[in-house]
Design a protein around this motif. Structure first.
Motif, PDB file in Angstrom:
ATOM      1  N   ARG A  12       0.836  -1.204   0.000  1.00  0.00           N
ATOM      2  CA  ARG A  12       0.000   0.000   0.000  1.00  0.00           C
ATOM      3  C   ARG A  12       0.867   1.249   0.000  1.00  0.00           C
ATOM      4  NH1 ARG A  12      -1.825  -3.464   3.688  1.00  0.00           N
ATOM      5  NH2 ARG A  12      -1.171  -2.213   5.478  1.00  0.00           N
ATOM      6  N   SER A  13       0.279   2.378  -0.373  1.00  0.00           N
ATOM      7  CA  SER A  13       1.016   3.630  -0.489  1.00  0.00           C
ATOM      8  C   SER A  13       0.954   4.441   0.801  1.00  0.00           C
ATOM      9  CB  SER A  13       0.442   4.475  -1.632  1.00  0.00           C
ATOM     10  OG  SER A  13       1.058   5.753  -1.663  1.00  0.00           O
ATOM     11  N   MET A  14       2.065   5.101   1.107  1.00  0.00           N
ATOM     12  CA  MET A  14       2.107   6.037   2.227  1.00  0.00           C
ATOM     13  C   MET A  14       2.270   7.465   1.727  1.00  0.00           C
ATOM     14  SD  MET A  14       1.676   5.241   5.392  1.00  0.00           S
ATOM     15  CE  MET A  14       2.484   6.673   6.101  1.00  0.00           C
ATOM     16  N   LEU A  15       1.881   7.712   0.478  1.00  0.00           N
ATOM     17  CA  LEU A  15       1.977   9.054  -0.097  1.00  0.00           C
ATOM     18  C   LEU A  15       0.686   9.804   0.195  1.00  0.00           C
ATOM     19  CD1 LEU A  15       3.559   8.042  -3.499  1.00  0.00           C
ATOM     20  CD2 LEU A  15       4.692   9.352  -1.706  1.00  0.00           C
ATOM     21  N   ASP A  16       0.797  10.997   0.743  1.00  0.00           N
ATOM     22  CA  ASP A  16      -0.367  11.799   1.083  1.00  0.00           C
ATOM     23  C   ASP A  16      -1.156  12.129  -0.182  1.00  0.00           C
ATOM     24  OD1 ASP A  16      -1.191  15.039   1.302  1.00  0.00           O
ATOM     25  OD2 ASP A  16      -1.863  13.742   2.929  1.00  0.00           O
ATOM     26  N   PRO A  17      -2.471  11.814  -0.223  1.00  0.00           N
ATOM     27  CA  PRO A  17      -3.256  12.044  -1.453  1.00  0.00           C
ATOM     28  C   PRO A  17      -3.247  13.490  -1.912  1.00  0.00           C
ATOM     29  CG  PRO A  17      -4.470  10.647   0.078  1.00  0.00           C
ATOM     30  CD  PRO A  17      -3.263  11.152   0.831  1.00  0.00           C
ATOM     31  N   GLY A  18      -3.320  14.448  -0.961  1.00  0.00           N
ATOM     32  CA  GLY A  18      -3.322  15.859  -1.346  1.00  0.00           C
ATOM     33  C   GLY A  18      -2.017  16.272  -1.991  1.00  0.00           C
ATOM     34  N   ALA A  19      -0.894  15.834  -1.396  1.00  0.00           N
ATOM     35  CA  ALA A  19       0.403  16.168  -1.957  1.00  0.00           C
ATOM     36  C   ALA A  19       0.596  15.498  -3.310  1.00  0.00           C
ATOM     37  CB  ALA A  19       1.508  15.748  -0.987  1.00  0.00           C
ATOM     38  N   THR A  20       0.141  14.264  -3.426  1.00  0.00           N
ATOM     39  CA  THR A  20       0.253  13.558  -4.697  1.00  0.00           C
ATOM     40  C   THR A  20      -0.542  14.270  -5.782  1.00  0.00           C
ATOM     41  OG1 THR A  20       0.501  11.460  -3.523  1.00  0.00           O
ATOM     42  CG2 THR A  20      -0.091  11.336  -5.848  1.00  0.00           C
ATOM     43  N   ALA A  21      -1.716  14.772  -5.435  1.00  0.00           N
ATOM     44  CA  ALA A  21      -2.541  15.498  -6.401  1.00  0.00           C
ATOM     45  C   ALA A  21      -1.824  16.757  -6.887  1.00  0.00           C
ATOM     46  CB  ALA A  21      -3.887  15.864  -5.772  1.00  0.00           C
ATOM     47  N   ARG A  22      -1.150  17.455  -5.958  1.00  0.00           N
ATOM     48  CA  ARG A  22      -0.396  18.655  -6.354  1.00  0.00           C
ATOM     49  C   ARG A  22       0.722  18.288  -7.323  1.00  0.00           C
ATOM     50  NH1 ARG A  22      -0.181  19.670  -0.842  1.00  0.00           N
ATOM     51  NH2 ARG A  22       2.099  19.478  -0.827  1.00  0.00           N
ATOM     52  N   VAL A  23       1.394  17.189  -7.036  1.00  0.00           N
ATOM     53  CA  VAL A  23       2.490  16.760  -7.891  1.00  0.00           C
ATOM     54  C   VAL A  23       1.983  16.405  -9.280  1.00  0.00           C
ATOM     55  CG1 VAL A  23       4.150  14.888  -8.262  1.00  0.00           C
ATOM     56  CG2 VAL A  23       4.021  16.021  -6.047  1.00  0.00           C
ATOM     57  N   MET A  24       0.897  15.642  -9.353  1.00  0.00           N
ATOM     58  CA  MET A  24       0.375  15.249 -10.652  1.00  0.00           C
ATOM     59  C   MET A  24      -0.159  16.450 -11.425  1.00  0.00           C
ATOM     60  SD  MET A  24       1.388  12.308 -10.375  1.00  0.00           S
ATOM     61  CE  MET A  24       0.999  11.839 -12.067  1.00  0.00           C
ATOM     62  N   ALA A  25      -0.672  17.457 -10.717  1.00  0.00           N
ATOM     63  CA  ALA A  25      -1.105  18.689 -11.376  1.00  0.00           C
ATOM     64  C   ALA A  25       0.090  19.396 -12.013  1.00  0.00           C
ATOM     65  CB  ALA A  25      -1.800  19.608 -10.372  1.00  0.00           C
ATOM     66  N   ARG A  26       1.226  19.356 -11.317  1.00  0.00           N
ATOM     67  CA  ARG A  26       2.438  19.942 -11.885  1.00  0.00           C
ATOM     68  C   ARG A  26       2.863  19.202 -13.134  1.00  0.00           C
ATOM     69  NH1 ARG A  26       7.326  20.510  -7.980  1.00  0.00           N
ATOM     70  NH2 ARG A  26       8.196  20.975 -10.005  1.00  0.00           N
ATOM     71  N   LEU A  27       2.716  17.867 -13.087  1.00  0.00           N
ATOM     72  CA  LEU A  27       3.115  17.061 -14.236  1.00  0.00           C
ATOM     73  C   LEU A  27       2.272  17.396 -15.457  1.00  0.00           C
ATOM     74  CD1 LEU A  27       4.938  14.725 -15.181  1.00  0.00           C
ATOM     75  CD2 LEU A  27       3.150  13.147 -14.450  1.00  0.00           C
ATOM     76  N   ARG A  28       0.998  17.711 -15.213  1.00  0.00           N
ATOM     77  CA  ARG A  28       0.103  18.039 -16.337  1.00  0.00           C
ATOM     78  C   ARG A  28       0.101  19.531 -16.654  1.00  0.00           C
ATOM     79  NH1 ARG A  28      -3.076  14.418 -13.248  1.00  0.00           N
ATOM     80  NH2 ARG A  28      -4.106  16.188 -12.258  1.00  0.00           N
ATOM     81  N   GLY A  29       0.788  20.314 -15.834  1.00  0.00           N
ATOM     82  CA  GLY A  29       0.724  21.767 -15.947  1.00  0.00           C
ATOM     83  C   GLY A  29       1.628  22.347 -17.015  1.00  0.00           C
ATOM     84  N   PRO A  30       1.968  23.647 -16.874  1.00  0.00           N
ATOM     85  CA  PRO A  30       2.757  24.336 -17.892  1.00  0.00           C
ATOM     86  C   PRO A  30       4.140  23.722 -18.058  1.00  0.00           C
ATOM     87  CG  PRO A  30       1.762  25.884 -16.353  1.00  0.00           C
ATOM     88  CD  PRO A  30       1.574  24.522 -15.770  1.00  0.00           C
ATOM     89  N   GLN A  31       4.762  23.996 -19.184  1.00  0.00           N
ATOM     90  CA  GLN A  31       6.120  23.548 -19.444  1.00  0.00           C
ATOM     91  C   GLN A  31       7.069  24.111 -18.407  1.00  0.00           C
ATOM     92  OE1 GLN A  31       7.336  21.570 -21.695  1.00  0.00           O
ATOM     93  NE2 GLN A  31       6.127  21.596 -23.544  1.00  0.00           N
ATOM     94  N   PRO A  32       8.137  23.381 -18.048  1.00  0.00           N
ATOM     95  CA  PRO A  32       9.143  23.963 -17.184  1.00  0.00           C
ATOM     96  C   PRO A  32       9.709  25.241 -17.796  1.00  0.00           C
ATOM     97  CG  PRO A  32       9.524  21.612 -17.526  1.00  0.00           C
ATOM     98  CD  PRO A  32       8.460  22.029 -18.473  1.00  0.00           C
ATOM     99  N   SER A  33      10.123  26.174 -16.940  1.00  0.00           N
ATOM    100  CA  SER A  33      10.651  27.438 -17.441  1.00  0.00           C
ATOM    101  C   SER A  33      11.923  27.187 -18.231  1.00  0.00           C
ATOM    102  CB  SER A  33      10.938  28.383 -16.270  1.00  0.00           C
ATOM    103  OG  SER A  33      11.870  27.797 -15.401  1.00  0.00           O
ATOM    104  N   GLY A  34      12.176  28.050 -19.206  1.00  0.00           N
ATOM    105  CA  GLY A  34      13.358  27.916 -20.032  1.00  0.00           C
ATOM    106  C   GLY A  34      12.978  27.406 -21.413  1.00  0.00           C
ATOM    107  N   PRO A  35      13.763  27.735 -22.428  1.00  0.00           N
ATOM    108  CA  PRO A  35      13.462  27.310 -23.785  1.00  0.00           C
ATOM    109  C   PRO A  35      13.604  25.799 -23.945  1.00  0.00           C
ATOM    110  CG  PRO A  35      15.645  28.270 -23.681  1.00  0.00           C
ATOM    111  CD  PRO A  35      15.015  28.492 -22.344  1.00  0.00           C
ATOM    112  N   VAL A  36      12.669  25.212 -24.647  1.00  0.00           N
ATOM    113  CA  VAL A  36      12.737  23.785 -24.936  1.00  0.00           C
ATOM    114  C   VAL A  36      13.237  23.644 -26.369  1.00  0.00           C
ATOM    115  CG1 VAL A  36      11.435  21.630 -25.020  1.00  0.00           C
ATOM    116  CG2 VAL A  36      10.839  23.378 -23.338  1.00  0.00           C
ATOM    117  N   GLU A  37      14.551  23.536 -26.515  1.00  0.00           N
ATOM    118  CA  GLU A  37      15.173  23.553 -27.839  1.00  0.00           C
ATOM    119  C   GLU A  37      15.384  22.122 -28.336  1.00  0.00           C
ATOM    120  OE1 GLU A  37      15.426  26.168 -29.414  1.00  0.00           O
ATOM    121  OE2 GLU A  37      15.481  27.817 -27.993  1.00  0.00           O
TER     122      GLU A  37
END
Length: 233
Positions: free
Chosen positions: A140-165
């Protein structure tokens, strides 16, 4: 009585491996866990190199890994997470419980992407830590659901800063980027592409520089977005 005797036998207990660069912390964890009838510390390490060399030999069910190995000569803010990634590549059934003094979303993000089963603060009390070890050992997982949701939102969110060349990457660098996105370690990428591990490490440094990002995990996010775009085309 028979059940209690069975639990006390080392071969029936949950094997735990410890990684922390402070001996006093490792000793405290060992005393805490070994006092439990169903848990047994089977090995320990003070740095990443020792952990990667020792843990596969003792085949623990759970690894309790310090996120930050600040005193390690090899350095790295989140070096324990790289150990998690490497150990899980070698021991797919291993549950890694990340232990840290800092409530750090960046480290949590990296830990989730490395396949950690749990992430707890060192301020946790002893009984809760023992419970966490049992939880991840049971799959079973010991990852906090709220924190995990924030992380996955980041994964789906805007591109990391800086040019993607991406156009600046060579065909071989793009190939390595794709494998980073699949979560492969440097060693696995080297084996897949028949390259020296040091060559892969140097190529990844070049890739990060060309992409304008500072962390491997940001490159993995870019690789995932590229896959998503290709799948949608």
């Amino acid at each position: 009585m028979a059940e209690a005797a069975d639990l006390a036998r080392p071969e029936t207990r949950i094997g735990v491996f410890l990684l922390d660069d402070h001996e006093v912390v490792r000793r405290g964890l060992r005393d805490l866990l070994d006092a439990e009838p169903d848990l047994c510390v089977v090995g320990e390490a003070a740095n990443a190199r020792e952990a990667i060399a020792r843990a596969p030999a003792v085949r623990p069910r759970v690894a309790v890994l310090d996120v930050r190995l600040g005193s390690s000569a090899e350095g790295g803010d989140h070096e324990g997470i790289e150990v998690c990634r490497e150990l899980r590549a070698r021991l797919p059934d291993l549950a890694c419980l990340m232990l840290t003094s800092f409530d750090d979303d960046e480290a949590l993000f990296d830990a989730i992407m490395a396949g950690a089963a749990g992430y707890v603060l060192k301020q946790i009390n002893g009984s809760d830590l023992v419970s966490a070890v049992r939880t991840v050992a049971g799959g079973r997982s010991m990852l906090d659901p709220g924190a995990t949701a924030r992380v996955m939102a980041r994964l789906r969110g805007p591109q990391p800063s800086g040019p993607v060349e991406l156009e600046r990457l060579s065909p071989r660098e793009r190939e390595i980027l794709e494998l980073i996105g699949e979560g492969l370690t440097n060693r696995q990428i080297a084996e897949r592409l028949f390259l020296a591990e040091k060559t892969v490490k140097n190529r990844i440094s070049t890739i990060l520089s060309k992409l304008g990002v500072g962390r491997r995990i940001q490159a993995a996010v870019i690789a995932e977005r590229i896959r998503d775009r290709r799948a949608a085309e």
